[in-house]
Motif scaffolding. Structure first.
Motif, PDB file in Angstrom:
ATOM      1  N   HIS A   1      -2.678  -2.725   6.804  1.00  0.00           N
ATOM      2  CA  HIS A   1      -3.007  -1.636   5.861  1.00  0.00           C
ATOM      3  C   HIS A   1      -2.809  -0.283   6.559  1.00  0.00           C
ATOM      4  O   HIS A   1      -3.391  -0.039   7.607  1.00  0.00           O
ATOM      5  CB  HIS A   1      -4.459  -1.773   5.397  1.00  0.00           C
ATOM      6  CG  HIS A   1      -4.801  -0.922   4.203  1.00  0.00           C
ATOM      7  ND1 HIS A   1      -4.796   0.460   4.249  1.00  0.00           N
ATOM      8  CD2 HIS A   1      -5.151  -1.258   2.943  1.00  0.00           C
ATOM      9  CE1 HIS A   1      -5.138   0.930   3.057  1.00  0.00           C
ATOM     10  NE2 HIS A   1      -5.353  -0.090   2.246  1.00  0.00           N
ATOM     11  N   PRO A   2      -1.960   0.593   6.000  1.00  0.00           N
ATOM     12  CA  PRO A   2      -1.722   1.873   6.671  1.00  0.00           C
ATOM     13  C   PRO A   2      -3.001   2.703   6.770  1.00  0.00           C
ATOM     14  O   PRO A   2      -3.890   2.592   5.924  1.00  0.00           O
ATOM     15  CB  PRO A   2      -0.704   2.577   5.758  1.00  0.00           C
ATOM     16  CG  PRO A   2      -0.134   1.505   4.888  1.00  0.00           C
ATOM     17  CD  PRO A   2      -1.204   0.466   4.743  1.00  0.00           C
ATOM     18  N   GLU A   3      -3.059   3.532   7.803  1.00  0.00           N
ATOM     19  CA  GLU A   3      -4.202   4.428   7.979  1.00  0.00           C
ATOM     20  C   GLU A   3      -4.126   5.560   6.939  1.00  0.00           C
ATOM     21  O   GLU A   3      -3.027   5.929   6.503  1.00  0.00           O
ATOM     22  CB  GLU A   3      -4.188   5.034   9.384  1.00  0.00           C
ATOM     23  CG  GLU A   3      -4.496   4.029  10.485  1.00  0.00           C
ATOM     24  CD  GLU A   3      -5.876   3.407  10.338  1.00  0.00           C
ATOM     25  OE1 GLU A   3      -6.852   4.145  10.066  1.00  0.00           O
ATOM     26  OE2 GLU A   3      -5.981   2.176  10.471  1.00  0.00           O
TER      27      GLU A   3
ATOM     28  N   SER B   1      -9.134   3.897   1.054  1.00  0.00           N
ATOM     29  CA  SER B   1      -8.379   3.382   2.202  1.00  0.00           C
ATOM     30  C   SER B   1      -9.170   3.472   3.496  1.00  0.00           C
ATOM     31  O   SER B   1      -8.667   3.135   4.572  1.00  0.00           O
ATOM     32  CB  SER B   1      -7.063   4.158   2.348  1.00  0.00           C
ATOM     33  OG  SER B   1      -6.311   4.059   1.158  1.00  0.00           O
ATOM     34  N   ARG B   2     -10.401   3.968   3.416  1.00  0.00           N
ATOM     35  CA  ARG B   2     -11.293   3.988   4.593  1.00  0.00           C
ATOM     36  C   ARG B   2     -12.060   2.668   4.650  1.00  0.00           C
ATOM     37  O   ARG B   2     -12.379   2.080   3.626  1.00  0.00           O
ATOM     38  CB  ARG B   2     -12.315   5.110   4.461  1.00  0.00           C
ATOM     39  CG  ARG B   2     -11.729   6.490   4.340  1.00  0.00           C
ATOM     40  CD  ARG B   2     -11.503   7.132   5.673  1.00  0.00           C
ATOM     41  NE  ARG B   2     -10.911   8.464   5.493  1.00  0.00           N
ATOM     42  CZ  ARG B   2     -10.099   9.028   6.356  1.00  0.00           C
ATOM     43  NH1 ARG B   2      -9.768   8.403   7.469  1.00  0.00           N
ATOM     44  NH2 ARG B   2      -9.594  10.231   6.135  1.00  0.00           N
ATOM     45  N   ARG B   3     -12.390   2.280   5.853  1.00  0.00           N
ATOM     46  CA  ARG B   3     -13.236   1.087   5.994  1.00  0.00           C
ATOM     47  C   ARG B   3     -14.691   1.507   5.890  1.00  0.00           C
ATOM     48  O   ARG B   3     -15.126   2.390   6.611  1.00  0.00           O
ATOM     49  CB  ARG B   3     -12.982   0.422   7.336  1.00  0.00           C
ATOM     50  CG  ARG B   3     -11.603  -0.200   7.382  1.00  0.00           C
ATOM     51  CD  ARG B   3     -11.264  -0.718   8.755  1.00  0.00           C
ATOM     52  NE  ARG B   3      -9.814  -0.709   8.915  1.00  0.00           N
ATOM     53  CZ  ARG B   3      -9.163  -1.438   9.796  1.00  0.00           C
ATOM     54  NH1 ARG B   3      -9.827  -2.199  10.634  1.00  0.00           N
ATOM     55  NH2 ARG B   3      -7.857  -1.383   9.860  1.00  0.00           N
TER      56      ARG B   3
ATOM     57  N   GLU C   1       0.374  11.728   4.533  1.00  0.00           N
ATOM     58  CA  GLU C   1       1.679  12.251   4.954  1.00  0.00           C
ATOM     59  C   GLU C   1       2.788  11.771   4.015  1.00  0.00           C
ATOM     60  O   GLU C   1       3.680  12.539   3.637  1.00  0.00           O
ATOM     61  CB  GLU C   1       1.962  11.801   6.396  1.00  0.00           C
ATOM     62  CG  GLU C   1       3.295  12.281   6.957  1.00  0.00           C
ATOM     63  CD  GLU C   1       3.461  13.798   6.913  1.00  0.00           C
ATOM     64  OE1 GLU C   1       4.591  14.247   6.631  1.00  0.00           O
ATOM     65  OE2 GLU C   1       2.468  14.527   7.136  1.00  0.00           O
ATOM     66  N   ARG C   2       2.711  10.501   3.624  1.00  0.00           N
ATOM     67  CA  ARG C   2       3.744   9.946   2.735  1.00  0.00           C
ATOM     68  C   ARG C   2       3.690  10.629   1.366  1.00  0.00           C
ATOM     69  O   ARG C   2       4.726  10.937   0.773  1.00  0.00           O
ATOM     70  CB  ARG C   2       3.555   8.439   2.591  1.00  0.00           C
ATOM     71  CG  ARG C   2       4.754   7.770   1.900  1.00  0.00           C
ATOM     72  CD  ARG C   2       4.598   6.265   1.970  1.00  0.00           C
ATOM     73  NE  ARG C   2       5.698   5.554   1.315  1.00  0.00           N
ATOM     74  CZ  ARG C   2       6.719   4.996   1.963  1.00  0.00           C
ATOM     75  NH1 ARG C   2       6.822   5.102   3.268  1.00  0.00           N
ATOM     76  NH2 ARG C   2       7.663   4.330   1.291  1.00  0.00           N
TER      77      ARG C   2
ATOM     78  N   VAL D   1       0.834  -1.211   0.000  1.00  0.00           N
ATOM     79  CA  VAL D   1       0.000   0.000   0.000  1.00  0.00           C
ATOM     80  C   VAL D   1       0.866   1.259   0.000  1.00  0.00           C
ATOM     81  O   VAL D   1       0.558   2.243  -0.692  1.00  0.00           O
ATOM     82  CB  VAL D   1      -0.999  -0.011   1.183  1.00  0.00           C
ATOM     83  CG1 VAL D   1      -1.819   1.275   1.211  1.00  0.00           C
ATOM     84  CG2 VAL D   1      -1.936  -1.220   1.067  1.00  0.00           C
ATOM     85  N   LEU D   2       1.974   1.245   0.748  1.00  0.00           N
ATOM     86  CA  LEU D   2       2.872   2.401   0.715  1.00  0.00           C
ATOM     87  C   LEU D   2       3.507   2.548  -0.674  1.00  0.00           C
ATOM     88  O   LEU D   2       3.701   3.662  -1.174  1.00  0.00           O
ATOM     89  CB  LEU D   2       3.955   2.281   1.795  1.00  0.00           C
ATOM     90  CG  LEU D   2       3.462   2.382   3.242  1.00  0.00           C
ATOM     91  CD1 LEU D   2       4.622   2.210   4.220  1.00  0.00           C
ATOM     92  CD2 LEU D   2       2.727   3.703   3.513  1.00  0.00           C
TER      93      LEU D   2
END
Length: 340
Positions: free
Chosen positions: A266-268, A247-249, A274-275, A133-134
């Motif tokens: 899975h990143p928030e 990326s939201r549930r 931020e990335r 995901v990143l």
């Protein structure tokens, strides 16, 4: 695979055209299967027993020329192929409709997995899931770093007034499929219009950037971004907003919308934002607007599918539940916009 012609692809005529235009490319009888169908462009896997390729053509029947323009898709992947952005190598564009009945293009077949569901992604385990995901964010940074002029895409879209036009366009789409009350949707549309942010410098925008539109290899690297039919020049943060939304549930049982956000590791969304900000150097302070716009856009798309379902034009599993999802997307859009 079968030797029968898949719908919309005459293999003899395709073979004849490839032999004329790319002599020596094909070394045996062609075999093909349809790998994606529906309202979107059709995608076929084609092989001569030794090599494999992918053929893309518009849907069968009458379509809007602009929505399924083979030349645009072929042009954008041709321009990006020499950049850091992973795309399949384009091999040939054919605009002569007498060959298979529509324009089409041929590109290399890329090995990889499009992760569509939470269980599918969860099988990688938390650490690999996080890395994939990143990597999706880093690849988006690479796409938005391409100089459109230098890539020969300076006239690929009209960036001036991009967000305003997008908002109007999706408002018209909504009006075209209205057959029930949808509390809050007009309020969301109007609030988005009142809070329209100023766009950063335009970039190539994918238009539907999410995990199941990329191919990931066995080393968890993104090998290719697919499905460029919505691409244009415009506001890069629209791609980020959509990626954050996916990326939201979404707390809906058996949601027919592809989401992998529930996979462990899975990143928030905050980390993804931020990335992207760090990698791109862009100001992302207005990202909530872009995410709210993504919720609105998806609500309109889902309502369109629900509308066609009520008219009996769409059959298949899950379509009966899509109508129930629309209010969830509207509420999420309103909440996101209020938080901004």
């Amino acid at each position: 695979m079968s030797n029968d012609h898949p719908p919309g692809l005459d293999l003899e005529r395709l073979r004849g055209h490839l032999d004329r235009e790319r002599p020596g490319l094909v070394r045996g009888p062609l075999d093909a299967e349809l790998i994606e169908g529906g309202r979107s462009n059709l995608t076929y896997r084609v092989t001569d027993g030794t090599s494999r390729w992918v053929v893309r053509r518009p849907p069968l029947g009458h379509v809007l020329a602009t929505a399924h323009d083979m030349r645009r898709e072929h042009r954008v992947i041709s321009a990006l192929h020499s950049t850091a952005v992973p795309v399949p190598e384009p091999l040939l564009l054919c605009e002569d409709e007498t060959v298979i009945g529509s324009p089409f293009y041929v590109m290399e077949f890329v090995e990889g997995t499009p992760y569509r569901t939470t269980p599918q992604l969860s099988a990688l385990g938390p650490e690999r899931t996080r890395g994939v995901v990143l990597g999706l964010v880093d690849t988006l940074v690479d796409l938005h770093a391409v100089d459109p002029e230098a890539a020969g895409l300076g006239d690929f879209g009209r960036p001036e007034g991009f967000l305003d036009r997008q908002l109007r366009r999706w408002g018209k789409q909504l009006d075209a499929s209205r057959n029930r009350e949808l509390p809050g949707i007009d309020e969301l549309h109007a609030a988005l219009g009142r809070a329209l942010p100023g766009s950063p410098s335009p970039t190539v925008v994918h238009g539907d950037y999410r995990l199941d539109n990329v191919l990931v290899d066995g080393d968890d690297r993104i090998r290719a971004i697919l499905d460029w039919e919505m691409s244009t020049l415009g506001d890069p943060l629209t791609d980020l907003g959509l990626l954050v939304m996916y990326s939201r549930r979404v707390d809906v049982r058996d949601s027919p919308v592809p989401t992998t956000a529930g996979a462990p590791g899975h990143p928030e969304p905050a980390e993804l934002i931020e990335r992207y900000a760090t990698g791109s150097g862009r100001d992302v302070s207005a990202v909530s607007w872009y995410e709210a716009f993504a919720w609105f856009k998806l609500a309109v798309i889902l309502e369109g599918i629900h509308y066609r379902f009520t008219l009996g034009q769409t059959v298949g599993a899950g379509f009966d539940r899509i109508g129930d999802l629309v209010p969830v997307f509207i509420d999420n859009g309103l909440t996101t916009l209020q938080e901004s």
